[in-house]
Scaffold this motif. Structure first.
Motif, PDB file in Angstrom:
ATOM      1  N   ARG A  80       0.842  -1.205   0.000  1.00 25.23           N
ATOM      2  CA  ARG A  80       0.000   0.000   0.000  1.00 25.23           C
ATOM      3  C   ARG A  80       0.873   1.249   0.000  1.00 25.23           C
ATOM      4  NH1 ARG A  80      -3.134   2.200  -0.996  1.00 25.23           N
ATOM      5  NH2 ARG A  80      -4.153   3.155   0.784  1.00 25.23           N
ATOM      6  N   THR A  81       1.925   1.247   0.826  1.00 24.78           N
ATOM      7  CA  THR A  81       2.826   2.396   0.919  1.00 24.78           C
ATOM      8  C   THR A  81       3.514   2.658  -0.415  1.00 24.78           C
ATOM      9  OG1 THR A  81       3.202   1.949   3.262  1.00 24.78           O
ATOM     10  CG2 THR A  81       4.823   3.333   2.156  1.00 24.78           C
ATOM     11  N   LYS A  82       3.899   1.584  -1.101  1.00 21.09           N
ATOM     12  CA  LYS A  82       4.569   1.715  -2.398  1.00 21.09           C
ATOM     13  C   LYS A  82       3.609   2.095  -3.518  1.00 21.09           C
ATOM     14  CE  LYS A  82       8.006  -1.767  -1.259  1.00 21.09           C
ATOM     15  NZ  LYS A  82       8.443  -3.142  -1.511  1.00 21.09           N
ATOM     16  N   GLY A  83       2.314   1.984  -3.266  1.00 18.07           N
ATOM     17  CA  GLY A  83       1.326   2.301  -4.298  1.00 18.07           C
ATOM     18  C   GLY A  83       1.024   1.151  -5.234  1.00 18.07           C
ATOM     19  N   SER A  84       1.521  -0.044  -4.924  1.00 14.71           N
ATOM     20  CA  SER A  84       1.251  -1.214  -5.765  1.00 14.71           C
ATOM     21  C   SER A  84      -0.196  -1.673  -5.642  1.00 14.71           C
ATOM     22  CB  SER A  84       2.169  -2.372  -5.379  1.00 14.71           C
ATOM     23  OG  SER A  84       3.510  -2.023  -5.591  1.00 14.71           O
ATOM     24  N   ILE A  85      -0.779  -1.424  -4.476  1.00 18.74           N
ATOM     25  CA  ILE A  85      -2.178  -1.771  -4.225  1.00 18.74           C
ATOM     26  C   ILE A  85      -2.872  -0.499  -3.766  1.00 18.74           C
ATOM     27  CG2 ILE A  85      -3.766  -3.107  -2.782  1.00 18.74           C
ATOM     28  CD1 ILE A  85      -1.628  -5.249  -2.547  1.00 18.74           C
ATOM     29  N   ARG A  86      -4.053  -0.256  -4.322  1.00 16.14           N
ATOM     30  CA  ARG A  86      -4.823   0.921  -3.926  1.00 16.14           C
ATOM     31  C   ARG A  86      -5.696   0.600  -2.724  1.00 16.14           C
ATOM     32  NH1 ARG A  86      -7.319   2.409  -9.529  1.00 16.14           N
ATOM     33  NH2 ARG A  86      -8.874   3.318  -8.170  1.00 16.14           N
ATOM     34  N   GLU A  87      -6.222   1.643  -2.121  1.00 17.30           N
ATOM     35  CA  GLU A  87      -7.049   1.506  -0.919  1.00 17.30           C
ATOM     36  C   GLU A  87      -8.259   0.607  -1.170  1.00 17.30           C
ATOM     37  OE1 GLU A  87      -7.752   4.990   1.769  1.00 17.30           O
ATOM     38  OE2 GLU A  87      -9.745   4.793   0.882  1.00 17.30           O
ATOM     39  N   ALA A  88      -8.571  -0.229  -0.188  1.00 15.42           N
ATOM     40  CA  ALA A  88      -9.742  -1.106  -0.277  1.00 15.42           C
ATOM     41  C   ALA A  88     -10.995  -0.262  -0.483  1.00 15.42           C
ATOM     42  CB  ALA A  88      -9.869  -1.934   0.997  1.00 15.42           C
ATOM     43  N   GLN A  89     -11.938  -0.812  -1.215  1.00 17.25           N
ATOM     44  CA  GLN A  89     -13.171  -0.080  -1.505  1.00 17.25           C
ATOM     45  C   GLN A  89     -14.364  -0.895  -1.011  1.00 17.25           C
ATOM     46  OE1 GLN A  89     -13.669   0.839  -5.667  1.00 17.25           O
ATOM     47  NE2 GLN A  89     -14.648   2.770  -5.157  1.00 17.25           N
ATOM     48  N   VAL A  90     -15.259  -0.226  -0.290  1.00 16.73           N
ATOM     49  CA  VAL A  90     -16.454  -0.864   0.252  1.00 16.73           C
ATOM     50  C   VAL A  90     -17.651  -0.474  -0.612  1.00 16.73           C
ATOM     51  CG1 VAL A  90     -17.979  -1.030   2.260  1.00 16.73           C
ATOM     52  CG2 VAL A  90     -15.504  -0.851   2.591  1.00 16.73           C
ATOM     53  N   HIS A  91     -18.472  -1.478  -0.957  1.00 19.13           N
ATOM     54  CA  HIS A  91     -19.669  -1.258  -1.774  1.00 19.13           C
ATOM     55  C   HIS A  91     -20.883  -1.827  -1.044  1.00 19.13           C
ATOM     56  CE1 HIS A  91     -16.901  -0.667  -5.197  1.00 19.13           C
ATOM     57  NE2 HIS A  91     -16.295  -1.757  -4.776  1.00 19.13           N
ATOM     58  N   TRP A  92     -21.990  -1.108  -1.065  1.00 25.25           N
ATOM     59  CA  TRP A  92     -23.245  -1.620  -0.511  1.00 25.25           C
ATOM     60  C   TRP A  92     -23.951  -2.452  -1.567  1.00 25.25           C
ATOM     61  CZ3 TRP A  92     -24.278  -1.299   4.471  1.00 25.25           C
ATOM     62  CH2 TRP A  92     -23.687  -0.279   5.224  1.00 25.25           C
ATOM     63  N   VAL A  93     -24.595  -3.530  -1.139  1.00 26.48           N
ATOM     64  CA  VAL A  93     -25.437  -4.320  -2.039  1.00 26.48           C
ATOM     65  C   VAL A  93     -26.877  -4.220  -1.556  1.00 26.48           C
ATOM     66  CG1 VAL A  93     -23.627  -5.932  -2.754  1.00 26.48           C
ATOM     67  CG2 VAL A  93     -25.036  -6.480  -0.769  1.00 26.48           C
ATOM     68  N   ALA A  94     -27.795  -4.507  -2.457  1.00 25.95           N
ATOM     69  CA  ALA A  94     -29.216  -4.442  -2.133  1.00 25.95           C
ATOM     70  C   ALA A  94     -29.562  -5.467  -1.052  1.00 25.95           C
ATOM     71  CB  ALA A  94     -30.039  -4.707  -3.391  1.00 25.95           C
ATOM     72  N   GLY A  95     -30.563  -5.136  -0.255  1.00 22.84           N
ATOM     73  CA  GLY A  95     -31.034  -6.056   0.775  1.00 22.84           C
ATOM     74  C   GLY A  95     -31.455  -7.384   0.163  1.00 22.84           C
ATOM     75  N   GLY A  96     -31.132  -8.467   0.820  1.00 21.38           N
ATOM     76  CA  GLY A  96     -31.484  -9.799   0.336  1.00 21.38           C
ATOM     77  C   GLY A  96     -30.435 -10.425  -0.568  1.00 21.38           C
TER      78      GLY A  96
END
Length: 181
Positions: free
Chosen positions: A114-130
């Protein structure tokens, strides 16, 4: 024969040497890891501990990491969460930042990448209920469990989903998701 010759899946801490023999203690058992983006092997437990430490964990029904088969430079983990009944689906950028920091604190290789920039910040996504109920039903229907006549409510969601199951989750996202971004 020795510890160095076999892949046992144990994470050990070397405390020192007794002659030429290492003095070790078993710290953890690595059986499941998150999908590797750049050669790292983030234990599933590190991810789950980081998630459990966040206020987000009290507002969700569950979370899965979707493995994107075509990772690109600057790839990241995509975490899909389903809201617990009535919980707010606020902007997830702060949640992604906090989760990413938690993973970094628990896995030094991930933190380095992450520090080197090889991997970007984790991203959280909401999904529809059910969505997670549908995911369980799909797992039972595809007989991925190898156990006949299982009710979908008895199925525990895997931490990482792949293939058709991943597509089901991505398509249920509240906002469109581009996994290669």
């Amino acid at each position: 024969a020795g510890l160095c010759r076999y892949r046992l899946g144990d994470v050990v801490h070397v405390h020192g040497l007794f002659g030429q023999m290492p003095l070790v203690s078993v710290v953890d058992r690595v059986t499941n890891v998150l999908p590797s983006l750049r050669g790292e092997r983030v234990p599933e437990g590190a991810f789950l501990d980081a998630l459990a430490s966040l206020p987000l964990s009290r507002r969700i029904r569950g979370a899965v990491v979707v493995e994107a088969p075509k990772s690109t430079p600057g790839s990241r983990y995509h975490i899909f969460v389903e809201s617990a009944s009535g919980a707010s689906q606020a902007d997830t950028s702060a949640e992604g930042t906090a989760l990413d920091a938690g993973i970094c604190a628990r896995d030094p290789v991930y933190a380095s990448l992450r520090t080197k920039g090889s991997i970007r910040e984790a991203q959280v996504h909401w999904v529809a209920g059910g969505t997670f109920a549908k995911l369980r039903e799909a797992m039972v229907a595809q007989d991925r469990l190898g156990v006949p006549h299982v009710c979908s409510v008895q199925v525990q969601l895997p931490t990482v989903v792949r293939g058709d199951l991943a597509n089901l989750v991505v398509c249920a996202a509240v906002r469109p998701v581009h996994l290669t971004e």
